[in-house]
Design an enzyme around this catalytic site. Sequence first.
Site, short mmCIF file in Angstrom:
data_model
loop_
_atom_site.label_atom_id
_atom_site.label_comp_id
_atom_site.label_asym_id
_atom_site.label_seq_id
_atom_site.Cartn_x
_atom_site.Cartn_y
_atom_site.Cartn_z
N ASP A 12 45.17 7.73 -5.22
CA ASP A 12 44.57 8.28 -6.44
C ASP A 12 44.63 9.81 -6.44
O ASP A 12 43.63 10.47 -6.67
CB ASP A 12 43.12 7.80 -6.58
N ASP B 9 48.14 5.13 -8.14
CA ASP B 9 47.64 6.17 -9.05
C ASP B 9 48.20 7.52 -8.64
O ASP B 9 47.58 8.27 -7.86
CB ASP B 9 46.11 6.19 -9.14
N TYR C 67 48.43 10.49 -13.04
CA TYR C 67 47.38 10.44 -14.07
C TYR C 67 47.87 11.02 -15.40
O TYR C 67 47.09 11.51 -16.20
CB TYR C 67 46.08 11.14 -13.61
N ASN D 126 46.82 1.33 -11.59
CA ASN D 126 46.65 1.15 -13.04
C ASN D 126 47.18 2.34 -13.83
O ASN D 126 47.64 2.17 -14.96
CB ASN D 126 45.18 0.88 -13.39
N HIS E 74 34.60 0.15 -10.85
CA HIS E 74 35.62 -0.90 -10.68
C HIS E 74 35.06 -2.09 -9.89
O HIS E 74 35.78 -2.74 -9.14
CB HIS E 74 36.87 -0.34 -10.00
N HIS F 16 41.88 3.20 -5.99
CA HIS F 16 41.24 2.88 -7.27
C HIS F 16 39.82 3.45 -7.40
O HIS F 16 39.52 4.12 -8.38
CB HIS F 16 41.25 1.36 -7.48
N VAL F 17 38.96 3.16 -6.45
CA VAL F 17 37.61 3.72 -6.46
C VAL F 17 37.69 5.11 -5.82
O VAL F 17 38.19 5.24 -4.70
CB VAL F 17 36.64 2.82 -5.67
N HIS F 18 37.22 6.12 -6.53
CA HIS F 18 37.42 7.50 -6.08
C HIS F 18 36.36 7.89 -5.05
O HIS F 18 35.49 8.74 -5.29
CB HIS F 18 37.43 8.45 -7.27
#
Length: 407
Positions: free
Chosen positions: A107, A136, A139, A173, A268, A295-297
């Site tokens: 991410d 990710d 962005y 995503n 999420h 995904h989870v920051h």
Amino acid sequence: FKVHITQGDQLGKAVIVSWVTVEEPGSNTVLYWSAYSKKQKSEGKVTTYKFYNYTSGYIHHTTIRNLKFNTKYYYVVGIGHTERQFWFITPPEVGPDVPYTFGLIGDLGQSFDSNKTLTHYELNPQKGQAVLFVGDLSYADNYPNHDNVRWDTWGRFTERSVAYQPWIWTAGNHEIDFAPEIGETKPFKPYTHRYHVPYKASGSTAPFWYSIKRASAYIIVLSSYSAYGKYTPQYQWLEQELPKVNRSETPWLIVLMHSPWYNSYNYHYMEGETMRVMYEPWFVKYKVDVVFAGHVHAYERSERISNVAYNIVNGICIPVKDQSAPVYITIGDGGNLEGLATNMTEPQPAYSAYREASFGHATFDIKNRTHAYYGWHRNQDGYAVTADSMWFFNRYHHPVDDSTSAQ
Ligand SMILES: [Fe+2]
């Protein structure tokens, strides 16, 4: 003019070199050599794509094959125009006790914090030799009309690392870029044009799930955003893939995916649950060592746990300690513009060994067939500091309890 490389075959004897030229296509040739070989050339292909009102530059992908293991190669792209030279080191030959250090980044995006994360990775004395990237990337889809210039600027930002060592790609995503409101209905269009992976070498039929071997590791990349239910291509591929892993050759079985299965943040939450239901029994059966997701920051590391007993009627649905299960690590803390996930479910579940909302990266340092040293590095600490660490004992060759808590 942005250059990146990734592994180009299953064993690490090939490299895919990718770069973008702006004004004119120019040459697809990569010129490469080592101290022990004369200059050779490899030819590739060029592609372009349009996304709404954006037209990409000329995107070149050239695979260099039949490289020698453990060798430094220099390479040049932009032949006959603006030539630029880089180098990479091929991995050692695949084998059970080959030490190797992977970096872990997820991410990332392109913010002040992203830059800090990449700098910390580069200056980490642990010295990662290849990056396992858990999805990710740019962005770009957070900008108006998915401003694809952001894909270009991300390529420029990351070049300083990914032109010199391979990054192993996982789709997140933010790679989907599905935007029917502006007529863009083909998922993953920018990602698949820009980032090639060696999926065919592992018998995969799509670039979103595939495997590679590198040194003593067998790395399986899965897609949270492609169908994974029974009978789907990804399901069939994984069902055939897992029995192929020979732990006598590659002791370390590592899985990458974007959406975590075990996540105790209020972001999420439970998004990974449907895939967990499908594949978790296989991960336990085949003794996966570790699963990295993003995904989870934020950052989170689990104990070795599984939740595979539930069968609709028996009511047994709770994570339990399981020495055949992987450790689940969320490393989505690369530092993108969306900011940190600070809100956690309370109390912290017993299976969650460590969680913290800070930006950073991790390293997975394989020593031999039995031991690997894992460390999480926060951006606010010095380059050498590990904020969370764990000695991994290999699940096949040394399946001793390696949990870090007394619970
Ligand atoms: Fe994500």
